[in-house]
Design a protein around this motif. Sequence first.
Motif, PDB file in Angstrom:
ATOM      1  N   ALA A  52      79.485  18.937  43.739  1.00 21.81           N
ATOM      2  CA  ALA A  52      78.829  17.920  42.911  1.00 21.81           C
ATOM      3  C   ALA A  52      77.555  17.428  43.585  1.00 21.81           C
ATOM      4  O   ALA A  52      76.501  17.305  42.956  1.00 21.81           O
ATOM      5  N   LEU A  53      77.654  17.186  44.881  1.00 23.58           N
ATOM      6  CA  LEU A  53      76.478  16.730  45.637  1.00 23.58           C
ATOM      7  C   LEU A  53      75.351  17.762  45.569  1.00 23.58           C
ATOM      8  O   LEU A  53      74.179  17.401  45.423  1.00 23.58           O
ATOM      9  N   SER A  54      75.724  19.028  45.695  1.00 25.09           N
ATOM     10  CA  SER A  54      74.687  20.071  45.673  1.00 25.09           C
ATOM     11  C   SER A  54      73.960  20.078  44.353  1.00 25.09           C
ATOM     12  O   SER A  54      72.758  20.323  44.309  1.00 25.09           O
ATOM     13  N   ILE A  55      74.691  19.822  43.271  1.00 26.60           N
ATOM     14  CA  ILE A  55      74.030  19.794  41.967  1.00 26.60           C
ATOM     15  C   ILE A  55      73.098  18.588  41.902  1.00 26.60           C
ATOM     16  O   ILE A  55      71.930  18.695  41.537  1.00 26.60           O
ATOM     17  N   VAL A  56      73.651  17.449  42.296  1.00 31.20           N
ATOM     18  CA  VAL A  56      72.894  16.203  42.175  1.00 31.20           C
ATOM     19  C   VAL A  56      71.628  16.254  43.026  1.00 31.20           C
ATOM     20  O   VAL A  56      70.599  15.683  42.668  1.00 31.20           O
TER      21      VAL A  56
END
Lengths: 259, 259, 303, 274, 274
Positions: free
Chosen positions: E88-92
Amino acid sequence: MGEVSLVDVSKQFTSRGSNPHTVFALRRVSFTIRDGEVAVLIGPSGCGKTTALRVAMGLEQASHGHVMVDGREVHGCGHDRGMVFQHAELLPWLTALQNVAFGLEMKGMRGAALHDTAMRYLELVGLKDSWNRRPHQLSGGMRQRVGIARALAIDPKVLLMDEPFGALDAQTRESLQVELLDIQARTGKTILFVTHDLDEAVLLADRVVVMRDGELQEIVDVALPRPRGDIGALRSSPEFGAIRYRIWQALHQAPAVVH
Amino acid sequence: MGEVSLVDVSKQFTSRGSNPHTVFALRRVSFTIRDGEVAVLIGPSGCGKTTALRVAMGLEQASHGHVMVDGREVHGCGHDRGMVFQHAELLPWLTALQNVAFGLEMKGMRGAALHDTAMRYLELVGLKDSWNRRPHQLSGGMRQRVGIARALAIDPKVLLMDEPFGALDAQTRESLQVELLDIQARTGKTILFVTHDLDEAVLLADRVVVMRDGELQEIVDVALPRPRGDIGALRSSPEFGAIRYRIWQALHQAPAVVH
Amino acid sequence: AELKPWRHGVVEAKSDAGFVFMAAKGGFAEKQGLDLQMIQFKGDALALRALLAGELDSYEGSPGAPLIAGSRGADVKITGCYWPGLTYAIYAKPSIASAADLKGKTMAISGPGALPDLFARAVLEKNGITGKEVQFSVLGSDADRFKAVTAGIVDASAASTEYVAVAGQYGVKLLVHAHDVVPEYIRFCTYVSGKTLAQRGDDAARFLAAEMTAWRHALDNRDKMIAVTREVTGAKPDDPRPGHVYDEVKRYEAIDPTMPIQVEKLTWMRDLLIKTGNLTKPVEVPSMIDEKPRARALELLGK
Amino acid sequence: MVDLAGQNLSLDAAVSRRAKRRPVPRWVITCATIAAFVLAWEIFGRDVNPVFGSYPSAIAVAGWELIESGELGKALLESVQPFVLAYALSIVIGVPLGLVLGRSRVAEAALGIFVTGAHAMPLVALVPLLVLWLGLGFWVKVAVIFLMCVFPIAINTWLGVKVVSKSLIEVGRAFVASDFVIMRRIVLPATLPYIMAGLKLAVGRGVVAMVIAEFFTAISGLGGIIINSANAFDTARMFVPIVVLMVLATLLNALVGAIEKRVAPWQAEMAAHD
Amino acid sequence: MVDLAGQNLSLDAAVSRRAKRRPVPRWVITCATIAAFVLAWEIFGRDVNPVFGSYPSAIAVAGWELIESGELGKALLESVQPFVLAYALSIVIGVPLGLVLGRSRVAEAALGIFVTGAHAMPLVALVPLLVLWLGLGFWVKVAVIFLMCVFPIAINTWLGVKVVSKSLIEVGRAFVASDFVIMRRIVLPATLPYIMAGLKLAVGRGVVAMVIAEFFTAISGLGGIIINSANAFDTARMFVPIVVLMVLATLLNALVGAIEKRVAPWQAEMAAHD
Ligand SMILES: Nc1ncnc2c1ncn2[C@@H]1O[C@H](COP(=O)(O)OP(=O)(O)OP(=O)(O)O)[C@@H](O)[C@H]1O
Ligand SMILES: Nc1ncnc2c1ncn2[C@@H]1O[C@H](COP(=O)(O)OP(=O)(O)OP(=O)(O)O)[C@@H](O)[C@H]1O
Ligand SMILES: [Mg+2]
Ligand SMILES: [Mg+2]
């Protein structure tokens, strides 16, 4: 106010790569469209009409010369000008309605007003029932009309229209011509309009700017009364025919200057 | 030979997603274009002209009914038919010349013949000097002409042309109309031609197929002599005007059947 | 009373897990008031780094890496060596007759400077072969390397003696036993960082005390040792290796629960590292030893 | 009408006003940020425990030693050879695989799941199996690098093909191009930006795979220097091959970009630049 | 003209002739190939040295045991938590980073080289440094997975933005949209297929990163089962988490695809399907 001038505008495209060459799309073009005037730009395919419109819109930076709106030099686009693109250029992921709303949102409109205004302009171009289709689900002429609705909806002072009715059938075309004349009469918009249709040029224009090979060839005054009145009658009037012929002549003349 | 029939063709588009709905682009359309005939398809924006052409070409599979060429049912495309797309549809990574050559290569042409033929057709549409430009470096009308050259070059028995001259100025348009009539006269091609221009329809057609709302409305015979002779004179002839008016009437009629 | 957490790093569990994990699994740490968390690593070099990063309170492993790290100023202390005997061996393809035959052959190691590497080099050296005359390959853990020999990927490899029991079954021969060639070699010591010793010296002693009692218990209870091994590694009941490890340890008295710190063995180790080129900066062995926690632990148990 | 007269006065002023402040060239910005980064690293890197971190000047010294001793050159050569072969192989196999997956419904249904699954294969765990089949030398490295590179290329190509505009394909169909010709003459050029993105991603992955292969098989090349230095706690030295790898990857990426500009000059021209 | 009469006869025949042989559904093909693969593996897998290879039935048995004992569930939970957060962090972070890199000349010149370089960073060698900063627990895993996932997403987005058609951007400019609005309303949807490709690639990388993180920090989770089983020579058991990981990645990929269809339904409609 809504006076637009191209001042000594030249535009060249240089393509790099294996076979570099330069195309002069505009050569020292200068003309002024007065506030509230309808000017039609006409000329052979590839003579620089679209380029002139794009420079006036601020989408293209002139290689030389500049653009003035109401006496002030402008760079880039503004809410004062609206454009109908030659190829509609709808955003493929938006429905017809959303495409029309897009321009309005950029002007800050929101909510019910947004929806209603967008819908009203879709209706104006006869696409109320197709509001929910995406561009790839529309026919060529329908796309074109969405593009027209999008530009009209933001109600700009200056309208730049690049062959807006080119892909439309005669009937639709006529009704939109009438709409446009009506809107212009009501709001006093300044309109720069590209067309290949001499009848359309005479019908709409106060002046017709004839271009050729990137240069301004001639400017023909259209001394017809406004409002135009009965269009059918007007079309068959001798004045109409005379002006139409003048433009035809200008188009068929040898280039003014030989390079 | 080159007889093309649409037999009871219907075409519906169903869009899935949040708001599913079905559009009937064609409803039980049947007509035959005889070998060597020029048929013009005319009708309001969104009435299904492009869809009819695409079905005839074999790009679109009819939902119901089928297409026959020379009495044999066909599926898919064939070298016997060539298409000019409404939006040119050039391959963006090829130059004008390469785009024209593409179709020829598919027919197996190679080497000098390929280059020369492609160049000849580019010249025919007045784009010899722009052979080296890519589509994004061409104006709208120029792209259109490359598309025309590409389809003409492969010399198909049947030509399907979707508003080919729509984005062209009057002069270029006229010269290409003459070219097309000339080619047709020489080679006896079967041509199905979409246009919004009544004059063009009368000038080119043996028969004019008028469509409305996905249905075939009427077929108007154009009983003008071939070759057309002096086009200027023809245009102002009363026969020309009469036929033009017949088509105009057909277009403005209320729909034949109410659904 | 509240248990104090103590994080102890070990190399991934193998058949000797019954010894390594006894303090935690047998409840011995709790008796010393510690909540002993065992953290497994793929290699002792990773554990050493985790210790230096302050993520571990102690770890156990071969003395090679700490000596090298110490030479570079790392804050790590040897607090005792509970496995002074090396239960290690060189396994080879049957075609290799003796250690002298290893010249020009390929050998598997876990990583440069780690136990299998150093042990192999020590064996080679005793046989007059230099490290350059053998091709070393990194092939992972003891198990991976042993497999590599069985599959014929390499000609020989050092690995724990736990595989002696299965060597025949896999068509591999035991070439050299560490006991016979490098009795000086220490297998496992326990390390604590200087900072931890300064701040939690008492807990360190309690930890060592817990370990000592655990090993004593394991050495006295073969079944318990095997049970803990199975619990930790998930080994099948018919796996002979845990039992074999126990027997080996017993036979060679490889484990010494009093954790003697033998400076002369460590010095030999350092000299070996210098010879193999792993250690470039000299390090004084005594400077890396802290006797206090062990002495305190023995005191705790002695009473 | 063509009322220039009154405006000629202001023309010069306008032109000079615009007098395009020429933007700072890109390479100046790049060099400046790199310099800032190196400086910050130099300053803050000294505070990091030297067992874990290092700083540029120390790395430079270590790098110089490695160069002088010839070790770095030798290692680079050892590493680059399998990389080049494996990278080339990944392109030769990955691109056609992706094209087929994207174009053929059957191939996609049959093989797509394996490609997706294989891309998520923890290769590190399977290196022993590869070693079993391929030995310890050159070929196992090639295999590891290939298996890490081929999937980003194939997957990006595949997904790129899936979004090729229908109308472009129709041009091919209208001119009765065979499926193969449509693939080569239309789908391939249309998918090129995706393929190039895949190639760039594969550069990064491949470089990492090279190191992993050298970690987990025969110690050699740049990976060998890393692991040897790490085990010797010589952090500055360990960073030398890492820096070399990152520079290498950056250069390779630039090379891929340059090749793209050559084979697909239309792409940059058509795309948006302000 | 509308000469239907003569043709009505042949009409029925034609229709029935066409009688669209309904193509075999995709899932049937997929299941068939999976079955064939599993069968081939079952047959040939038995010949592979059992120390290195295994075969489906043995893996299934081992898998069942791991499920029953609850080990697999526990390990899965341990592994999946950091994965989900890091992904999720990588997407954000990755998507906006890519958008900015693609749109801003300055950002690209300043940061592009770092992104390219960092993507080629041999993370395995730097895990100890991460442990120093983040400890051994949850967060170091998150960091490792994040660092492996964020670059494919950012780079694919970046390169996708670079090829957004100029004419789409011009629509925004013509309506005086701010740079931010152009980014969000035009560049983002136009780049979506690239972003989705990046997300799918990141799934594969992330799953691998998860195992690597578990290998090279404190052993735990699915990676832990792999290592422990390998040490016990229990190859069948070792393959269980590998299979689980690949299934997981495939499901996640399908999920990303499904989400794409929801948020970007136009994409599939516009693209070529024969
Ligand atoms: N981006 C470009 N790169 C290179 N040449 C260009 C570019 N855009 C336009 N041109 C060239 O500039 C000239 C003028 O193009 P423009 O589109 O303004 O013509 P136009 O008058 O609108 O023609 P049409 O009626 O066909 O639309 C043409 O010769 C065209 O090839
Ligand atoms: N792919 C599609 N999905 C959904 N609807 C479609 C699709 N293609 C065309 N249509 C619809 O079918 C109808 C006929 O479209 P078509 O393009 O044939 O019209 P046309 O007669 O060519 O119009 P124009 O003169 O504007 O080009 C229109 O209502 C259009 O919205
Ligand atoms: Mg134009
Ligand atoms: Mg149409």
